[in-house]
Design a protein around this motif. Structure first.
Motif, PDB file in Angstrom:
ATOM      1  N   SER A  73       7.220  -0.258   0.562  1.00 16.34           N
ATOM      2  CA  SER A  73       5.775  -0.132   0.427  1.00 16.34           C
ATOM      3  C   SER A  73       5.350  -0.242  -1.027  1.00 16.34           C
ATOM      4  CB  SER A  73       5.298   1.210   0.999  1.00 16.34           C
ATOM      5  OG  SER A  73       5.839   2.280   0.249  1.00 16.34           O
ATOM      6  N   ASP A  85      -2.622   1.391   0.583  1.00 18.68           N
ATOM      7  CA  ASP A  85      -1.339   0.808   0.975  1.00 18.68           C
ATOM      8  C   ASP A  85      -1.530  -0.701   0.986  1.00 18.68           C
ATOM      9  OD1 ASP A  85       0.880  -0.231   2.250  1.00 18.68           O
ATOM     10  OD2 ASP A  85       1.040   1.402   3.684  1.00 18.68           O
ATOM     11  N   TYR A  87       0.101  -3.311   1.815  1.00 15.76           N
ATOM     12  CA  TYR A  87       0.436  -4.166   2.949  1.00 15.76           C
ATOM     13  C   TYR A  87      -0.212  -3.723   4.253  1.00 15.76           C
ATOM     14  CZ  TYR A  87       3.418  -6.452  -0.312  1.00 15.76           C
ATOM     15  OH  TYR A  87       3.852  -7.147  -1.398  1.00 15.76           O
ATOM     16  N   SER A  88      -0.970  -2.624   4.191  1.00 13.90           N
ATOM     17  CA  SER A  88      -1.837  -2.283   5.313  1.00 13.90           C
ATOM     18  C   SER A  88      -3.234  -2.858   5.102  1.00 13.90           C
ATOM     19  CB  SER A  88      -1.936  -0.755   5.479  1.00 13.90           C
ATOM     20  OG  SER A  88      -0.691  -0.226   5.852  1.00 13.90           O
ATOM     21  N   SER A  90      -6.085  -5.759   4.357  1.00 12.78           N
ATOM     22  CA  SER A  90      -6.260  -7.123   4.862  1.00 12.78           C
ATOM     23  C   SER A  90      -6.020  -8.117   3.730  1.00 12.78           C
ATOM     24  CB  SER A  90      -7.670  -7.303   5.415  1.00 12.78           C
ATOM     25  OG  SER A  90      -8.625  -7.239   4.359  1.00 12.78           O
TER      26      SER A  90
END
Length: 269
Positions: A73, A85, A87-88, A90
């Motif tokens: 992460s 985060d 990679y959470s 968009s």
């Protein structure tokens, strides 16, 4: 309270700007990066060094959201204090970050500039992404930043392709810094330039990084560049971090055998 080590001594800071945990992306057995973890604090310059193929550029692409990881992460504390985060988020949110709170200086400035529009327009685009629409404000910022990166402001309407390689790199730096980013990624920013041009560019970068209190992650194979710019180093070999610490400590007294070879210039990039 956390003490952040820098080349100027230890400075108290409260929270990291970037938090990386167990980041991995492999191509085959040892290409890419594996299990990379670190914290980056506001105003800190982190250098990533190692020979070609060690995983430096892959790691930079992962940190900046250009590539998705297989594991791990990347967390970022935004300007409003919220923890993101990466990679959470968009793809649109990541693109917005790269246009506003982050910057990315490419090794080849042609990859980081729009060669078909003027120098002033290249700089102004970053401000437009933040909502600035006033022409005089945009042009004023362009003139100011051309001066700051030692380009004649009278060339504000010239196309980047009419500039030398060193001038293109300085223009790319202006394009990235005009929006007052909090974090800038740099991929071999002095690569491919003549030694005299490199020296001037490094002096410029060092001054701007300190003046603007930028957090920077810089990839370089040139240990002289690392010593001049970085507070702390990560040494990579075959996708893994083999040593990390204060820049002067690693370059003056490397502990890992690979770092020792790298510093003694037995290994060539």
């Amino acid at each position: 309270m956390v003490l952040r080590p820098t080349g100027q001594g230890e400075q108290p800071v409260s929270q990291p700007l970037l938090q990386v945990r167990d980041l991995s992306l492999l191509y085959g057995l040892e290409k890419g990066c594996q299990d990379v973890s670190f914290d980056l604090y506001p105003g800190e310059v982190l250098g990533i060094v190692g020979e070609s193929g060690s995983g430096k550029s892959t790691l930079l692409s992962l940190l900046s959201g250009r590539l998705p990881p297989q594991a791990g992460s990347v967390g970022y504390r935004s300007k409003d204090g919220e923890w993101l985060d990466l990679y959470s988020a968009s793809e649109a949110e990541r693109r917005t970050l790269l246009r506003t709170e982050w910057g990315f200086v490419e090794q080849n400035p042609r990859d980081g500039l729009r060669m078909g529009v003027s120098a002033g327009a290249n700089i102004g685009e970053r401000l437009m992404a933040q909502g600035v629409r006033n022409y005089q404000q945009l042009r004023g910022a362009g003139l100011d930043w051309l001066g700051q990166v030692e380009i004649d402001p009278q060339r504000i309407d010239d196309l980047p392709r009419t500039f030398s390689g060193g001038m293109q790199q300085r223009l790319q730096i202006a394009r990235n810094l005009v929006s007052s980013p909090r974090l800038v990624f740099m991929d071999e920013p002095t690569g491919g330039l003549d030694v005299s041009v490199q020296a001037r560019l490094l002096d410029l970068l060092r001054g701007l990084v300190r003046e603007l209190d930028l957090a920077v992650v810089i990839v370089t194979h040139d240990l002289a560049v690392a010593r001049l710019l970085a507070d702390r180093l990560i040494v990579m070999r075959r996708s893994r971090v083999v040593e990390t610490g204060l820049t002067d400590q690693i370059l003056d007294d490397p502990q890992h055998p690979y770092s020792q070879l790298l510093v003694s210039s037995v290994l060539q990039p």
